[in-house]
Design a protein around this motif. Structure first.
Motif, short mmCIF file in Angstrom:
data_model
loop_
_atom_site.label_atom_id
_atom_site.label_comp_id
_atom_site.label_asym_id
_atom_site.label_seq_id
_atom_site.Cartn_x
_atom_site.Cartn_y
_atom_site.Cartn_z
N LEU A 180 0.83 -1.20 0.00
CA LEU A 180 0.00 0.00 0.00
C LEU A 180 0.87 1.25 0.00
O LEU A 180 1.83 1.34 0.77
N ASP A 181 0.54 2.19 -0.84
CA ASP A 181 1.24 3.46 -0.85
C ASP A 181 0.91 4.25 0.42
O ASP A 181 -0.16 4.09 1.02
N LYS A 182 1.81 5.12 0.82
CA LYS A 182 1.59 5.95 2.00
C LYS A 182 0.34 6.80 1.80
O LYS A 182 0.08 7.33 0.71
N GLY A 183 -0.46 6.92 2.86
CA GLY A 183 -1.67 7.72 2.79
C GLY A 183 -2.87 6.99 2.22
O GLY A 183 -3.90 7.61 1.94
N ARG A 184 -2.77 5.66 2.06
CA ARG A 184 -3.88 4.88 1.53
C ARG A 184 -4.55 4.10 2.66
O ARG A 184 -3.94 3.73 3.66
N LEU A 185 -5.83 3.83 2.46
CA LEU A 185 -6.59 2.94 3.33
C LEU A 185 -6.72 1.58 2.66
O LEU A 185 -6.62 1.47 1.43
N ALA A 212 -2.83 3.48 7.64
CA ALA A 212 -1.39 3.64 7.87
C ALA A 212 -0.68 2.29 8.00
O ALA A 212 0.26 2.16 8.79
N GLU A 213 -1.11 1.33 7.20
CA GLU A 213 -0.44 0.03 7.15
C GLU A 213 0.36 -0.05 5.85
O GLU A 213 -0.09 0.42 4.81
N PRO A 214 1.54 -0.69 5.88
CA PRO A 214 2.37 -0.74 4.67
C PRO A 214 1.91 -1.76 3.64
O PRO A 214 2.23 -1.64 2.46
N LEU A 215 1.17 -2.78 4.09
CA LEU A 215 0.75 -3.82 3.15
C LEU A 215 -0.40 -4.64 3.72
O LEU A 215 -0.70 -4.58 4.92
N VAL A 216 -1.00 -5.41 2.83
CA VAL A 216 -1.98 -6.42 3.21
C VAL A 216 -1.37 -7.77 2.88
O VAL A 216 -0.96 -8.02 1.74
N ALA A 217 -1.26 -8.64 3.88
CA ALA A 217 -0.65 -9.96 3.70
C ALA A 217 -1.66 -11.04 4.02
O ALA A 217 -2.22 -11.07 5.12
N VAL A 218 -1.90 -11.92 3.06
CA VAL A 218 -2.88 -13.00 3.21
C VAL A 218 -2.14 -14.33 3.21
O VAL A 218 -1.28 -14.58 2.36
N ALA A 219 -2.47 -15.21 4.19
CA ALA A 219 -1.80 -16.51 4.28
C ALA A 219 -2.69 -17.49 5.04
O ALA A 219 -3.72 -17.12 5.60
N ASN A 220 -2.26 -18.76 5.02
CA ASN A 220 -2.90 -19.82 5.81
C ASN A 220 -4.41 -19.88 5.62
O ASN A 220 -5.19 -19.91 6.57
N GLY A 221 -4.83 -19.90 4.38
CA GLY A 221 -6.25 -19.94 4.08
C GLY A 221 -6.84 -21.33 4.19
O GLY A 221 -6.14 -22.34 4.03
N ASP A 230 -8.10 -1.14 -2.03
CA ASP A 230 -7.03 -0.14 -1.86
C ASP A 230 -7.68 1.22 -2.15
O ASP A 230 -8.10 1.48 -3.29
N LEU A 231 -7.75 2.08 -1.13
CA LEU A 231 -8.60 3.27 -1.19
C LEU A 231 -7.86 4.54 -0.81
O LEU A 231 -6.97 4.51 0.04
N PRO A 232 -8.25 5.68 -1.38
CA PRO A 232 -7.68 6.95 -0.95
C PRO A 232 -8.23 7.36 0.42
O PRO A 232 -9.41 7.14 0.71
N GLU A 233 -7.36 7.90 1.26
CA GLU A 233 -7.79 8.35 2.58
C GLU A 233 -8.41 9.74 2.51
O GLU A 233 -9.37 10.04 3.21
N THR A 234 -7.85 10.58 1.66
CA THR A 234 -8.36 11.95 1.49
C THR A 234 -8.45 12.26 0.00
O THR A 234 -7.87 11.57 -0.83
N GLY A 235 -9.17 13.30 -0.30
CA GLY A 235 -9.23 13.77 -1.67
C GLY A 235 -10.12 12.95 -2.58
O GLY A 235 -10.07 13.10 -3.81
N TRP A 236 -10.97 12.08 -2.02
CA TRP A 236 -11.81 11.24 -2.84
C TRP A 236 -13.20 11.81 -3.04
O TRP A 236 -13.98 11.33 -3.86
N GLU A 237 -13.54 12.88 -2.33
CA GLU A 237 -14.88 13.42 -2.40
C GLU A 237 -15.18 13.94 -3.80
O GLU A 237 -14.31 14.52 -4.48
N PRO A 238 -16.41 13.73 -4.29
CA PRO A 238 -16.75 14.16 -5.65
C PRO A 238 -16.77 15.66 -5.81
O PRO A 238 -16.99 16.41 -4.84
#
Length: 239
Positions: A180-185, A212-221, A230-238
């Protein structure tokens, strides 16, 4: 920061023909702490009884994504589109200036189980449009397959928002990471089965809200199917 939203804490409405679980405030369900996550506004897990469905109704200025889990979802809209969405397919409808549509389970015996997802667009008043694509299990097995994006990257359906949705299937030692890029949800919705996401064990209907997490890690399914946003935290309002 990671917040677990257990499946049982979602809103629930059973109308007989429709059994629906709401991850965010919707219709008669309102929770001020769960109205949206960035531009992600709705995830409804809907089960539609045989021969039933949503009659013709309208939307505007919303990106609507349908993800079918079981059965088929018949779609008709005022743009002239007519299709049946089945498991493995992703449908996107940009409501824009206004569109009417219906969604129906035409099977006389089986139930239709699907996710209805709404994403707030970053621009109002666009021309309504429609898109539908197929992503086989082999494309999602042991990886996070991009299925929704702002630019149609990698064969994904495109939306009017700087948001991306990935779908994955995980079992055994299969694992994947999304940086995840910095500033992303990020928002992880577990459709079914179980998996570890960033070290937390989650199961069907559970969600993880990440900030404010650096990544999403999926395992042991264990027969796990999940969606990652992967979503913008700010600046997404129409505008």
């Amino acid at each position: 920061m990671i917040t677990l939203r257990p499946a049982k804490e979602r809103g629930h409405a059973n109308h007989g023909w429709l059994d629906s679980w709401h991850s965010f405030s919707f219709a008669n369900y309102y929770d001020p702490s769960h109205v949206h996550w960035g531009p992600l506004r709705v995830i409804n897990e809907d089960r539609v009884a045989a021969g039933q469905g949503f009659g013709t109704h309208g939307h505007r200025d919303m990106e609507i994504v349908s993800y079918v889990l079981n059965g088929g979802l018949g779609h008709q809209d005022s743009m002239g589109n007519k299709a049946t969405i089945v498991p493995g397919e992703v449908q996107r409808m940009s409501a824009g200036t206004g569109v009417t549509h219906s969604e129906f389970n035409y099977d006389k015996e089986g139930q239709t189980h699907f996710l209805q997802i709404w994403i707030i667009p970053n621009k109002l008043g666009i021309k309504p449009s429609y898109e539908q694509k197929t992503y086989g299990d082999e494309e999602k097995r042991g990886r996070l397959r991009l299925v929704v994006s702002p630019d149609g990257a990698g064969g994904s359906v495109s939306i009017q928002q700087d948001a991306r949705m990935y779908a994955g299937l995980f079992d055994g030692d299969e694992k994947a990471e999304l940086v995840l890029d910095k500033g992303r949800l990020a928002y992880v919705h577990v459709i079914r089965g179980e998996a570890e996401v960033n070290g937390r064990r989650v199961s069907g209907g559970d969600a993880l809200l990440m900030q404010a997490e650096p990544l999403v890690a999926v395992a042991n399914g264990s027969n796990a199917e999940l969606l990652v946003f992967d979503l913008p935290e700010t600046g997404w309002e129409p505008n």
